[in-house]
Write an enzyme that holds these catalytic residues in place. Sequence first.
Site, PDB file in Angstrom:
ATOM      1  N   HIS A  16       0.874  -1.185   0.000  1.00  0.00           N
ATOM      2  CA  HIS A  16       0.000   0.000   0.000  1.00  0.00           C
ATOM      3  C   HIS A  16       0.903   1.226   0.000  1.00  0.00           C
ATOM      4  O   HIS A  16       1.350   1.685   1.062  1.00  0.00           O
ATOM      5  CB  HIS A  16      -0.924  -0.026   1.221  1.00  0.00           C
ATOM      6  CG  HIS A  16      -1.940   1.077   1.249  1.00  0.00           C
ATOM      7  ND1 HIS A  16      -3.130   0.984   1.931  1.00  0.00           N
ATOM      8  CD2 HIS A  16      -1.959   2.314   0.677  1.00  0.00           C
ATOM      9  CE1 HIS A  16      -3.824   2.104   1.784  1.00  0.00           C
ATOM     10  NE2 HIS A  16      -3.118   2.939   1.024  1.00  0.00           N
ATOM     11  N   HIS A  18       1.415   4.861  -2.377  1.00  0.00           N
ATOM     12  CA  HIS A  18       1.095   5.759  -3.500  1.00  0.00           C
ATOM     13  C   HIS A  18       2.402   6.392  -3.941  1.00  0.00           C
ATOM     14  O   HIS A  18       3.031   7.111  -3.145  1.00  0.00           O
ATOM     15  CB  HIS A  18       0.113   6.843  -3.052  1.00  0.00           C
ATOM     16  CG  HIS A  18      -1.167   6.284  -2.508  1.00  0.00           C
ATOM     17  ND1 HIS A  18      -2.317   6.168  -3.267  1.00  0.00           N
ATOM     18  CD2 HIS A  18      -1.478   5.780  -1.284  1.00  0.00           C
ATOM     19  CE1 HIS A  18      -3.276   5.641  -2.525  1.00  0.00           C
ATOM     20  NE2 HIS A  18      -2.796   5.392  -1.321  1.00  0.00           N
ATOM     21  N   HIS A 196      -9.479   1.281  -1.522  1.00  0.00           N
ATOM     22  CA  HIS A 196      -9.448   1.888  -0.194  1.00  0.00           C
ATOM     23  C   HIS A 196     -10.884   1.842   0.340  1.00  0.00           C
ATOM     24  O   HIS A 196     -11.819   2.278  -0.347  1.00  0.00           O
ATOM     25  CB  HIS A 196      -9.037   3.354  -0.270  1.00  0.00           C
ATOM     26  CG  HIS A 196      -7.574   3.588  -0.499  1.00  0.00           C
ATOM     27  ND1 HIS A 196      -6.881   3.044  -1.545  1.00  0.00           N
ATOM     28  CD2 HIS A 196      -6.670   4.328   0.205  1.00  0.00           C
ATOM     29  CE1 HIS A 196      -5.613   3.436  -1.480  1.00  0.00           C
ATOM     30  NE2 HIS A 196      -5.456   4.220  -0.438  1.00  0.00           N
ATOM     31  N   GLU A 199     -11.317   3.629   5.583  1.00  0.00           N
ATOM     32  CA  GLU A 199     -10.253   4.510   6.103  1.00  0.00           C
ATOM     33  C   GLU A 199     -10.932   5.608   6.922  1.00  0.00           C
ATOM     34  O   GLU A 199     -10.660   5.778   8.100  1.00  0.00           O
ATOM     35  CB  GLU A 199      -9.445   5.098   4.940  1.00  0.00           C
ATOM     36  CG  GLU A 199      -8.318   6.032   5.383  1.00  0.00           C
ATOM     37  CD  GLU A 199      -7.564   6.685   4.219  1.00  0.00           C
ATOM     38  OE1 GLU A 199      -8.075   6.666   3.080  1.00  0.00           O
ATOM     39  OE2 GLU A 199      -6.465   7.226   4.457  1.00  0.00           O
ATOM     40  N   ASP A 277       1.719   3.912   2.928  1.00  0.00           N
ATOM     41  CA  ASP A 277       0.714   4.777   2.288  1.00  0.00           C
ATOM     42  C   ASP A 277       1.387   5.934   1.528  1.00  0.00           C
ATOM     43  O   ASP A 277       1.582   5.835   0.321  1.00  0.00           O
ATOM     44  CB  ASP A 277      -0.283   5.291   3.335  1.00  0.00           C
ATOM     45  CG  ASP A 277      -1.656   5.632   2.762  1.00  0.00           C
ATOM     46  OD1 ASP A 277      -1.849   5.457   1.545  1.00  0.00           O
ATOM     47  OD2 ASP A 277      -2.541   6.066   3.534  1.00  0.00           O
ATOM     48  N   ASP A 278       1.686   7.014   2.213  1.00  0.00           N
ATOM     49  CA  ASP A 278       2.319   8.193   1.594  1.00  0.00           C
ATOM     50  C   ASP A 278       3.468   8.635   2.505  1.00  0.00           C
ATOM     51  O   ASP A 278       3.345   9.611   3.262  1.00  0.00           O
ATOM     52  CB  ASP A 278       1.293   9.331   1.468  1.00  0.00           C
ATOM     53  CG  ASP A 278       0.100   8.920   0.632  1.00  0.00           C
ATOM     54  OD1 ASP A 278       0.211   8.911  -0.597  1.00  0.00           O
ATOM     55  OD2 ASP A 278      -0.938   8.569   1.226  1.00  0.00           O
TER      56      ASP A 278
HETATM   57  N1  ADE Z   1      -4.389   8.960  -2.011  1.00  0.00           N
HETATM   58  C1  ADE Z   1      -3.153   8.953  -1.507  1.00  0.00           C
HETATM   59  N2  ADE Z   1      -3.169   8.535  -0.250  1.00  0.00           N
HETATM   60  C2  ADE Z   1      -4.450   8.254   0.063  1.00  0.00           C
HETATM   61  C3  ADE Z   1      -5.113   7.772   1.215  1.00  0.00           C
HETATM   62  N3  ADE Z   1      -4.461   7.493   2.340  1.00  0.00           N
HETATM   63  N4  ADE Z   1      -6.446   7.622   1.164  1.00  0.00           N
HETATM   64  C4  ADE Z   1      -7.115   7.909   0.059  1.00  0.00           C
HETATM   65  N5  ADE Z   1      -6.548   8.362  -1.044  1.00  0.00           N
HETATM   66  C5  ADE Z   1      -5.224   8.529  -1.055  1.00  0.00           C
HETATM   67 ZN    ZN Z   2      -3.659   4.818   0.445  1.00  0.00          ZN
END
Ligand code: ADE
Ligand code: ZN
Length: 338
Positions: A16, A18, A196, A199, A277-278
């Site tokens: 996971h 991005h 997703h 969340e 994630d990011d």
């Molecule tokens: N795009 C990038 N990170 C995300 C996240 N955590 N949730 C939804 N969209 C995303």
């Molecule tokens: Zn994500």
Amino acid sequence: MNLDRLIDALPKAELHLHIEGTLEPAMMLELAKRNNVDLPYASVAEVQAAYEFNNLQDFLDIYYQGMSVLIEVRDFYDLTCAYLAKVHGDGVRHVEIFFDPQAHMERGISFETALEGITTALQAAHKEMNISSKLIMCFLRHLPEEAAFEALECACKHKEHIFGVGLDSSEAGRPPELFSRVFAEARAQGFVPVAHAGEEGPAAYVETALDDLQVQRVDHGNRAFEDPALIARMVRDQTPLTMCPLSNLRLRGIERLDQHPVKKALKVGLLATVNSDDPSYFGGYVNDNYKQVAKAVGLDAGEVVQLAKNSFAASFISNADKQKGVDAIDECVNRLQN
Ligand code: ADE
Ligand code: ZN
């Protein structure tokens, strides 16, 4: 056994991630200069000061602004190379990476520009670092269905490079079933579906991701715990979950990291994994996520090893390659014990 040492040494997969969320402030400023893009920041410290989020939307606003510096193929290439080099040092052997083509197409960057930069870097990482990969194209759920169909049409021209489709961006009020038709077409075209869900959105969104989109893996899924029958179903089906502890903390899905449900997920027998994630926006790459959540919720060495094994089991590699990942983990643990 020292947990941080174990986490650093363990072979693992990241599922996971991005790629646009790996854009570090220094690279953001460098690319802004290279491409003459105006940013409201003059220094790394100013960029970092903007990373104060109250919810998912706060983050997304900054995330879409940040990616405006990605213009040329080589920008996507440099971005992807930097991420892969970083996680190579973290023991990552396999990655399943999301990208957001609609966010680039909307600002005049072609699907092919993004794809070429990312795939060239993935191929180089395979050759040079033996990191395998799969690429998953996400549909943006804040945009209408027609925009998702346009992205799918582009993806169909590049099936050799795109393994799956996902669903990301603003979740509240945008349930998975709004995208049932485009996911049905994507599945018919051979793309593996993930989404997703849960969340920020309710457990019902996890359920409709499973039922209506027929996803093979759920990204986040935290709020599924509000529905015990749904959790029982996911345990029974061994539906993989890609959890992202530091993301949940920074976007205030949880107030403190010790409230993260990953330990509970393992205890009830869910196929849970830990991911970043990011990472540039949430203050940690995959090993930071393992270390900080392990400390906060009190994972023992056995649970950390289980998470690393789950990362291969929950991936889309072949069963033989999953076994290789698990064997590499067992060898690593034996080595550390002797
Ligand atoms: N795009 C990038 N990170 C995300 C996240 N955590 N949730 C939804 N969209 C995303
Ligand atoms: Zn994500």
